[in-house]
Scaffold this active site. Structure first.
Site, short mmCIF file in Angstrom:
data_model
loop_
_atom_site.label_atom_id
_atom_site.label_comp_id
_atom_site.label_asym_id
_atom_site.label_seq_id
_atom_site.Cartn_x
_atom_site.Cartn_y
_atom_site.Cartn_z
N GLY A 115 -44.21 -48.68 28.17
CA GLY A 115 -42.92 -49.34 28.27
C GLY A 115 -41.96 -49.40 29.49
N THR A 116 -42.37 -48.64 30.48
CA THR A 116 -41.48 -48.18 31.44
C THR A 116 -41.19 -49.52 32.34
OG1 THR A 116 -43.46 -47.76 33.13
CG2 THR A 116 -42.02 -45.92 32.12
N GLY A 117 -42.25 -50.50 32.48
CA GLY A 117 -41.97 -51.98 33.15
C GLY A 117 -41.19 -52.63 32.38
N CYS A 118 -41.24 -52.57 31.11
CA CYS A 118 -40.26 -53.67 30.36
C CYS A 118 -38.98 -53.01 30.21
CB CYS A 118 -40.96 -53.59 28.59
SG CYS A 118 -42.64 -53.78 28.39
N LYS A 159 -43.73 -52.11 42.38
CA LYS A 159 -43.30 -50.87 41.86
C LYS A 159 -44.61 -49.90 41.91
CE LYS A 159 -43.39 -52.94 37.72
NZ LYS A 159 -43.24 -53.35 36.27
N THR A 200 -45.08 -42.85 29.48
CA THR A 200 -44.64 -44.20 30.20
C THR A 200 -44.91 -45.52 29.59
OG1 THR A 200 -46.83 -43.98 31.51
CG2 THR A 200 -44.92 -42.84 32.65
N1 LIG Z 1 -43.94 -40.59 36.51
C1 LIG Z 1 -42.92 -41.42 36.96
N2 LIG Z 1 -41.88 -40.83 37.45
C2 LIG Z 1 -40.71 -41.59 37.98
N3 LIG Z 1 -40.62 -42.86 38.00
C3 LIG Z 1 -41.72 -43.55 37.53
C4 LIG Z 1 -42.92 -42.64 36.68
N4 LIG Z 1 -43.75 -43.75 36.51
C5 LIG Z 1 -43.31 -45.04 36.91
N5 LIG Z 1 -41.89 -44.61 37.48
C6 LIG Z 1 -41.28 -45.79 37.72
O1 LIG Z 1 -40.84 -46.76 36.72
C7 LIG Z 1 -40.58 -48.18 36.87
C8 LIG Z 1 -41.64 -48.85 36.20
O2 LIG Z 1 -43.00 -48.88 37.08
P1 LIG Z 1 -44.38 -48.91 36.39
O3 LIG Z 1 -45.44 -49.13 37.58
O4 LIG Z 1 -44.79 -47.76 35.73
O5 LIG Z 1 -44.31 -50.16 35.66
P2 LIG Z 1 -45.68 -50.84 34.63
O6 LIG Z 1 -46.75 -50.11 35.18
O7 LIG Z 1 -45.36 -52.42 34.76
O8 LIG Z 1 -45.23 -50.11 33.36
P3 LIG Z 1 -45.82 -50.43 31.82
O9 LIG Z 1 -46.33 -49.17 31.73
O10 LIG Z 1 -44.78 -50.91 31.16
O11 LIG Z 1 -46.83 -51.63 32.17
C9 LIG Z 1 -40.71 -48.16 38.44
O12 LIG Z 1 -39.49 -47.87 38.94
C10 LIG Z 1 -41.72 -46.75 38.79
O13 LIG Z 1 -41.63 -46.41 40.20
C1 LIG Z 2 -45.45 -56.99 23.97
C2 LIG Z 2 -45.91 -55.92 25.34
N1 LIG Z 2 -45.51 -56.32 26.46
C3 LIG Z 2 -45.68 -55.46 27.53
C4 LIG Z 2 -46.13 -54.40 27.53
C5 LIG Z 2 -46.48 -53.44 28.83
O1 LIG Z 2 -46.17 -52.19 28.54
C6 LIG Z 2 -46.78 -53.98 25.90
N2 LIG Z 2 -47.35 -52.82 25.97
N3 LIG Z 2 -46.62 -54.77 25.12
#
Ligand SMILES: Nc1ncnc2c1ncn2[C@@H]1O[C@H](COP(=O)(O)OP(=O)(O)OP(=O)(O)O)[C@@H](O)[C@H]1O
Ligand SMILES: Cc1ncc(CO)c(N)n1
Length: 273
Positions: A209-212, A176, A207
């Site tokens: 929790g975007t990954g979750c 990602k 952002t």
């Molecule tokens: N500012 C943004 N605008 C548009 N899309 C975004 C943005 N930030 C992240 N994304 C998208 O959101 C999704 C999650 O990606 P990201 O790399 O942020 O995950 P992450 O770092 O695992 O998240 P977390 O913050 O939960 O740890 C991906 O599809 C990424 O391309």
């Molecule tokens: C419990 C938990 N899982 C994943 C993330 C990553 O965003 C977080 N902040 N907390």
């Protein structure tokens, strides 16, 4: 067509509602899969960071898994935060042989930068859980850890996706680009083809929790019988809208909006867009 698609998340919690189990269940509900959850750790956290963590005893994690698996079908599952090797062993043991797609969000640190898993657990995750996956969804730092190589360019991201599958035996890898500059572009390598999913970068600090949310959406679509490609395509749309309409809540990195596609009149039906 699966009549009642059932999706399971195995992860840590977020009482502030933006990440972890709470984000996963909101996403499952929004996408019309029946959501179930096994809690690994209770995390006191909010938009500013992690304040403290309480790990659920191993026996209780095992028991929760048995309670679900002995009673209800699981059509797809995901894992998020699994804090240590002992928990990983219990989970690996229980999900091995399960006939359902498995999406791993290889959670290592929170958006705030706070570590969520033990250092040695990273090795175990790569060596023992990765080969069980249908898909792993690393962000840039996680992909760097998994491959041992630094990622600076789009080509590095593509290379990482291929390596995670070819060298470390993940079923497929979605690297990602949330942490890169420019377009928010993710690369999916499924063992034969490299697919690109791109969206305009949204200028926001919300952002958390975007990954979750993204991995939960992929899991929901897979539970409904979507192909991997269709599930990622639909989930990318969902997470982009959730970021676009994110909430300025709290004083740190605010949460995404799981109702965003509803607000835009989207039906959220399986890959109908
Ligand atoms: N500012 C943004 N605008 C548009 N899309 C975004 C943005 N930030 C992240 N994304 C998208 O959101 C999704 C999650 O990606 P990201 O790399 O942020 O995950 P992450 O770092 O695992 O998240 P977390 O913050 O939960 O740890 C991906 O599809 C990424 O391309
Ligand atoms: C419990 C938990 N899982 C994943 C993330 C990553 O965003 C977080 N902040 N907390």
């Amino acid at each position: 067509m699966i009549l009642t698609p059932c999706a399971l998340t195995i992860a840590g919690t977020d009482p502030s509602g933006g990440a972890g189990i709470q984000a996963d269940l909101k996403t499952f509900q929004e996408l019309k899969s029946f959501g179930m959850s096994v809690i690994t750790s209770v995390v006191a956290q909010n938009t500013t960071g992690v304040q403290s963590v309480h790990h659920i005893p191993l026996k209780m994690i095992e028991q929760q898994l048995e309670s679900v698996f002995s009673d209800i079908p699981v059509h797809a599952l995901k894992t998020g935060m699994i804090a240590n090797v002992d928990m990983m062993k219990v989970i690996a043991d229980k999900i091995t042989g399960l006939n359902a797609p498995y999406v791993m969000d290889p959670v290592m640190v929170a958006t705030s930068g706070d570590p969520l898993i033990a250092e040695n657990a990273r090795y175990f995750l790569r060596g023992n859980l990765l080969p069980l996956t249908t898909l792993v969804t690393p962000n840039i730092p996680e992909a760097e850890y998994l491959t041992g190589e630094t990622i600076h360019t789009i080509d590095d991201m593509k290379q990482a996706a291929v390596q995670i599958v070819d060298r470390f035996n993940a079923g497929a890898a979605l690297v990602k680009g949330g942490h890169m500059q420019g377009e928010a572009t993710d690369f999916l390598y499924d063992g034969s083809t490299l697919h690109t999913f791109s969206a305009k970068r949204i200028n926001t600090k919300n952002t958390h929790g975007t990954g979750c949310t993204y991995s939960a959406a992929i899991t929901a679509y897979l539970s409904q019988g979507a192909s991997l490609y269709e599930a990622v395509k639909s989930a990318k749309y969902f997470v982009t809208k959730a970021i676009e309409h994110s909430f300025s809540l709290g004083s740190g990195s605010g949460p995404t909006n799981h109702w965003a596609t509803r607000k835009e009149g989207m039906k959220n039906e399986l890959y109908h867009h």
